[in-house]
Design an enzyme around this catalytic site. Structure first.
Site, PDB file in Angstrom:
ATOM      1  N   GLY A   1       0.814  -1.215   0.000  1.00 28.48           N
ATOM      2  CA  GLY A   1       0.000   0.000   0.000  1.00 28.48           C
ATOM      3  C   GLY A   1       0.840   1.253   0.000  1.00 28.48           C
ATOM      4  O   GLY A   1       2.021   1.218  -0.359  1.00 28.48           O
ATOM      5  N   ILE A   2       0.220   2.362   0.414  1.00 28.45           N
ATOM      6  CA  ILE A   2       0.950   3.627   0.394  1.00 28.45           C
ATOM      7  C   ILE A   2       1.117   4.184   1.814  1.00 28.45           C
ATOM      8  O   ILE A   2       0.378   3.829   2.723  1.00 28.45           O
ATOM      9  CB  ILE A   2       0.252   4.697  -0.483  1.00 28.45           C
ATOM     10  CG1 ILE A   2      -1.164   4.997   0.037  1.00 28.45           C
ATOM     11  CG2 ILE A   2       0.240   4.304  -1.925  1.00 28.45           C
ATOM     12  CD1 ILE A   2      -1.718   6.294  -0.515  1.00 28.45           C
TER      13      ILE A   2
ATOM     14  N   ASP B   1      11.633  -9.160   7.996  1.00 31.75           N
ATOM     15  CA  ASP B   1      11.693  -8.335   6.786  1.00 31.75           C
ATOM     16  C   ASP B   1      12.588  -7.123   7.026  1.00 31.75           C
ATOM     17  O   ASP B   1      12.275  -6.013   6.620  1.00 31.75           O
ATOM     18  CB  ASP B   1      10.276  -7.904   6.383  1.00 31.75           C
ATOM     19  CG  ASP B   1      10.205  -7.444   4.937  1.00 31.75           C
ATOM     20  OD1 ASP B   1      11.144  -7.752   4.167  1.00 31.75           O
ATOM     21  OD2 ASP B   1       9.219  -6.777   4.577  1.00 31.75           O
TER      22      ASP B   1
HETATM   23  P1  ATP Z   1       7.543  -3.375   1.349  1.00 27.72           P
HETATM   24  O1  ATP Z   1       6.129  -3.020   1.141  1.00 27.72           O
HETATM   25  O2  ATP Z   1       8.063  -4.353   0.371  1.00 27.72           O
HETATM   26  O3  ATP Z   1       7.839  -3.765   2.763  1.00 27.72           O
HETATM   27  P2  ATP Z   1       8.599  -0.750   1.855  1.00 27.72           P
HETATM   28  O4  ATP Z   1       9.107  -1.020   3.232  1.00 27.72           O
HETATM   29  O5  ATP Z   1       9.435   0.182   1.015  1.00 27.72           O
HETATM   30  O6  ATP Z   1       8.428  -2.065   1.040  1.00 27.72           O
HETATM   31  P3  ATP Z   1       6.400   0.680   3.018  1.00 27.72           P
HETATM   32  O7  ATP Z   1       6.584   0.044   4.337  1.00 27.72           O
HETATM   33  O8  ATP Z   1       5.031   0.907   2.520  1.00 27.72           O
HETATM   34  O9  ATP Z   1       7.133  -0.170   1.905  1.00 27.72           O
HETATM   35  O10 ATP Z   1       7.184   2.068   3.067  1.00 27.72           O
HETATM   36  C1  ATP Z   1       7.415   2.827   1.908  1.00 27.72           C
HETATM   37  C2  ATP Z   1       8.245   4.040   2.247  1.00 27.72           C
HETATM   38  O11 ATP Z   1       7.440   4.934   3.023  1.00 27.72           O
HETATM   39  C3  ATP Z   1       9.495   3.805   3.090  1.00 27.72           C
HETATM   40  O12 ATP Z   1      10.611   3.486   2.307  1.00 27.72           O
HETATM   41  C4  ATP Z   1       9.674   5.161   3.779  1.00 27.72           C
HETATM   42  O13 ATP Z   1      10.356   6.036   2.913  1.00 27.72           O
HETATM   43  C5  ATP Z   1       8.233   5.655   3.936  1.00 27.72           C
HETATM   44  N1  ATP Z   1       7.715   5.423   5.289  1.00 27.72           N
HETATM   45  C6  ATP Z   1       7.142   4.308   5.773  1.00 27.72           C
HETATM   46  N2  ATP Z   1       6.771   4.453   7.046  1.00 27.72           N
HETATM   47  C7  ATP Z   1       7.113   5.725   7.402  1.00 27.72           C
HETATM   48  C8  ATP Z   1       7.010   6.498   8.627  1.00 27.72           C
HETATM   49  N3  ATP Z   1       6.471   5.979   9.727  1.00 27.72           N
HETATM   50  N4  ATP Z   1       7.488   7.755   8.613  1.00 27.72           N
HETATM   51  C9  ATP Z   1       8.045   8.277   7.492  1.00 27.72           C
HETATM   52  N5  ATP Z   1       8.174   7.607   6.336  1.00 27.72           N
HETATM   53  C10 ATP Z   1       7.727   6.341   6.281  1.00 27.72           C
END
Ligand code: ATP
Ligand code: MG
Length: 354
Positions: A82-83, A192
């Protein structure tokens, strides 16, 4: 997304304790139970005895973070599930990160998410991203997280290319403290650990996030063997489908730090890692090849030794988070008062709120 357009009419609060928890599956009212977790449009409630007795997570302001009371500022990240948006509480002005996950997916993945919520909400540690509240409504899970204004280590790496050893030591120390908490207090394997799941902020803090692929071990000596998560940082024992434990995260930590130090994913360059053939080649390399190591002509013996203590093919040969805390590398720059705060801010991290 339009400012404030996120679920505008929903007033979501924690459910009343008398509420009846329905079957084990999603019902028409949008309630589902997963183990001792109740999820419905009124929020998420942990119904097990052990969790009820645990202290509640730190809640902002009046204890009732409602999606109706937050404005969307912008999308800050996208992941497989998701986003992630930067949001602001209308009344207090406080910033949060809102992770929105579409749930029209199969049962097994829904269970993972329920697990993520459950662990996240009960985690209280300065080295683990705080999960303030979670909501489920009509196929969408929304998780209100502590906002980390420096983004992730992945974001940082894109800018700085490599992270010098003294900063890596300071980063390692914090990640190890987070792992120490997860492994030895919560009895959770993260599963992960990767650069995008290590978040940073302008205070120089590093915190572990995303337990979507975690599981609570049955007991301190328990083992978990369900296959979930992503692949690049996955330990050999997981790839071959064997049992694995806390040490699997230690392997991932070693790979993450080595990548941060050299600027390259240790096995094969990322640009070659796409497509099915290369995906299998990568898996094969992780299982068959000798473990990667830090080049001794570029890094201190302490760093090389730290990486080697993490990236051992046999999990039993890897050190635990507890043991690594006292590794010479983690403490060798201690006297220099390493200023991660300035490093993260001057490295040009997004700092979306400034
Ligand atoms: P996957 O879905 O494969 O685990 P991911 O970890 O990149 O990949 P998300 O966990 O959705 O996916 O996070 C995407 C991005 O959003 C992160 O790389 C980071 O830059 C940003 N992000 C996530 N959580 C936070 C937060 N709590 N505060 C600030 N930025 C965040
Ligand atoms: Mg993530």
């Amino acid at each position: 997304m339009k400012k404030g357009s996120l679920m505008p009419n929903l007033k979501l609060t924690l459910p009343h304790p008398d509420e009846v928890s329905l079957a084990n599956f999603l019902t028409q009212s949008g309630t589902f139970m997963d183990g001792d977790l109740l999820v419905n449009r009124d929020g998420v409630r942990i119904v097990s005895q052990t969790e009820v007795e645990a202290p509640p997570p730190i809640q902002p302001a009046d204890n009732q973070l409602s999606l109706a009371d937050i404005d969307t500022i912008k999308v800050i990240g996208k992941g497989a599930g998701g986003i992630v948006q930067l949001v602001q509480h209308k009344w207090t002005g406080q910033f949060f990160a809102l992770k929105v996950i579409q749930m029209n997916i199969d049962e097994s993945y829904r269970r993972q998410i329920a697990q993520e919520l459950k662990i996240n909400q009960s985690a209280q540690c300065p080295y683990v991203v705080v999960c303030y509240q979670s909501f489920y409504d009509n196929g969408v899970i929304s998780i209100i997280l502590e906002y980390m204004d420096g983004g992730s280590l992945l974001d940082l790496l894109k800018k700085v290319k490599t992270i010098p050893e003294p900063y890596l030591a300071a980063i390692s120390k914090q990640v190890l403290k987070g792992l120490l908490y997860l492994h030895h207090e919560k009895h959770v394997i993260h599963r992960d650990l990767k650069p995008s799941n290590l978040l940073i902020n302008h205070r120089g803090e590093v915190k572990i996030t995303d337990f979507g692929v975690s599981a609570i071990l049955e007991s301190t000596s328990g083992q978990a063997n369900t296959f979930v998560g992503t692949y690049n940082y996955m330990s050999p024992e997981r790839i071959i489908g064997g049992k694995y434990n806390n040490k699997s995260d230690i392997w991932s930590l070693g790979l993450v730090l080595l990548e941060c130090a050299t600027g390259k994913f240790p096995f094969i360059p990322p640009e070659q890692a796409e497509g099915w053939t290369n995906f299998y080649e990568l898996m094969e390399a992780i299982v068959e090849k000798p473990p990667p190591s830090a080049p001794s002509d570029q890094f201190s013996p302490q760093f090389c030794s730290f990486i080697s203590a993490c990236v051992q093919k046999n999990p039993e040969d890897r050190q635990s988070a507890h043991e690594l805390m006292t590794h010479p590398f983690v403490n060798m720059y201690g006297d220099l008062d390493i200023d991660l705060k300035s490093y993260f801010t001057s490295a040009g991290s997004p700092l979306a709120t400034l």
